[in-house]
Design a protein around this motif. Structure first.
Motif: not given
Ligand code: NAD
Ligand code: WQD
Length: 338
Positions: A21-22, A26-28, A48-52
């Protein structure tokens, strides 16, 4: 865009879905009580995704925990993965399974109603079919002959969701019946980390491969299958995650159910041979009598998901095992226990 709430998102399947999803921007939000999940899995998903993502240590049996999350975040959809999943444990502790898997699901839907969240994907299981006279198993095959409390709780939750969706037409609910999810994200940073001695085939074999367990017990060598051992439909965890994204894209009012499997079965012996080939390790095994409640073979007809969700599994058995081996050989102890 509204956020996706994943209950049980710190577990094996949930963490891989969070990652997918990230990756899709998408925000999770994850809620997990960590009975079988890991914060480290979520930290690695972020690496892995570089996202929070947003994490809440909470319990789906607690209305306060869930209401708090729905108050703080604008949630569009819920992927409901939280629950207990051990067949053997469910036989000795059925009350825990009914509380977590059935009461927890009722509680979640109550909280969603208060927050006016109406879109849900539910983690169901091929176990709801029980033993079937023939394969492949499609969604019209009879359910109800479950052989253990775990399977019964999944089926009861499905019945509840179907009847709720019939009563409240604005609800859009899809139940996904997973066959045998295995493998890991190809980074090898996240994967399956069972507590104690595994009961499922693949985690057990990998513990033999890394030398933590001496030998595998093969339950049944006299089944009416080509080599006498049980045949199952193993599906790569990232194909399973992709199936959830497609199910989200295609959520419609009402209740729907789809098999998520590959449509192809492999025997225990074929799995042993594939793990030996890919890991270069010998897998010692001993024949044992059949495990109670096991079917000779079980594999999906996945064509409904292909037609209606435009989804099909793409990764072959070698890829499933190679990705899992990357994870198990890099992290033989799994995640560091928090
Ligand atoms: P898992 O145990 O790794 O993940 C489940 C997560 O839910 C864990 O992180 C656990 O801590 C959390 N959890 C449990 N009870 C909770 C509660 N009351 N409140 C909040 N969090 C709670 O299992 P998984 O393999 O990732 O399975 C996820 C879902 O998919 C489960 O519902 C399972 O029944 C279903 N499923 C799994 C398989 C399989 O073979 N792994 C097959 C079919 C269906
Ligand atoms: C696969 C094959 C065993 C272990 C279970 C649940 C199901 C779902 C997935 C959650 C069978 C054989 C196994 C071992 C063996 N989970 N085996 N030695 O039984 O298909 O499904 O997990 O929903 O509900 O029932 O998976 O991995 O346990 O077994 O020979 O040590 O491997 O007999 O043929 P199963 P499994």
């Amino acid at each position: 865009m509204k956020k996706v709430l994943i209950t049980g998102g710190a577990g094996y399947i949930g963490s891989h879905i969070a990652l997918a999803l990230l990756d899709r921007d998408r925000e999770v939000v994850v809620v997990d009580n960590l009975v079988n999940g890991s914060l480290q899995a979520l930290a690695r998903v972020e690496t892995i995704t570089g996202k929070k993502l947003f994490f809440y240590h909470g319990d789906i049996r607690s209305a306060a925990d869930l209401d708090n999350i729905f108050r703080r975040h604008h949630i569009g959809e819920v992927i409901h993965m939280a629950g207990l999943k051990s067949v053997s444990e469910s036989i000795s502790r059925p009350d825990d399974y009914y509380q977590n898997n059935v009461v927890g699901t009722l509680n979640l839907l109550d909280s969603m109603r208060r927050a006016r969240v109406r879109r849900l994907i539910f983690s169901s299981s091929a176990t709801v079919y029980g033993p079937q006279p023939c394969c492949p198993v499609d969604e019209s095959c009879p359910t109800g002959a479950t052989t253990n409390p775990y399977g019964t709780t999944k089926l009861i939750a499905e019945h509840y969701l179907r009847e709720l969706a019939a009563a409240e037409p604005q609800l859009a609910i899809t139940a996904l019946r997973y066959f045998n999810p295995i493998g890991a994200h190809e980074s090898g940073l996240i994967g399956e980390d069972p507590c104690g001695i595994p009961t499922n085939l693949l985690p057990y074999i990998f513990q033999v491969a890394i030398g933590k367990l001496e030998h595998l017990c093969v339950y049944g060598t006299d089944y009416p299958t080509p080599d006498g051992t049980g045949v199952r439909d193993y599906i790569h965890i990232m194909d399973l995650a992709a199936g959830h994204l497609k199910a989200l894209d295609n959520l419609q009012p009402g209740f729907r159910v789809y098999n998520l499997g590959t449509g192809k079965g492999y025997s225990v012996m074929e799995i042993i041979n594939a793990v030996e080939k890919i890991s270069g390790r010998q897998i010692k095994w001993q024949p044992r009598k059949r495990r109670k409640g096991d079917a000779a073979e079980c594999y999906a007809d996945p064509s409904l998901a292909q037609r209606e969700l435009s989804w099909q599994a793409e990764r072959c058995l070698e890829k499933m095992i190679a990705d899992a081996w990357r994870w198990h050989s890099a992290y033989p102890q799994g995640y560091v226990k928090e």
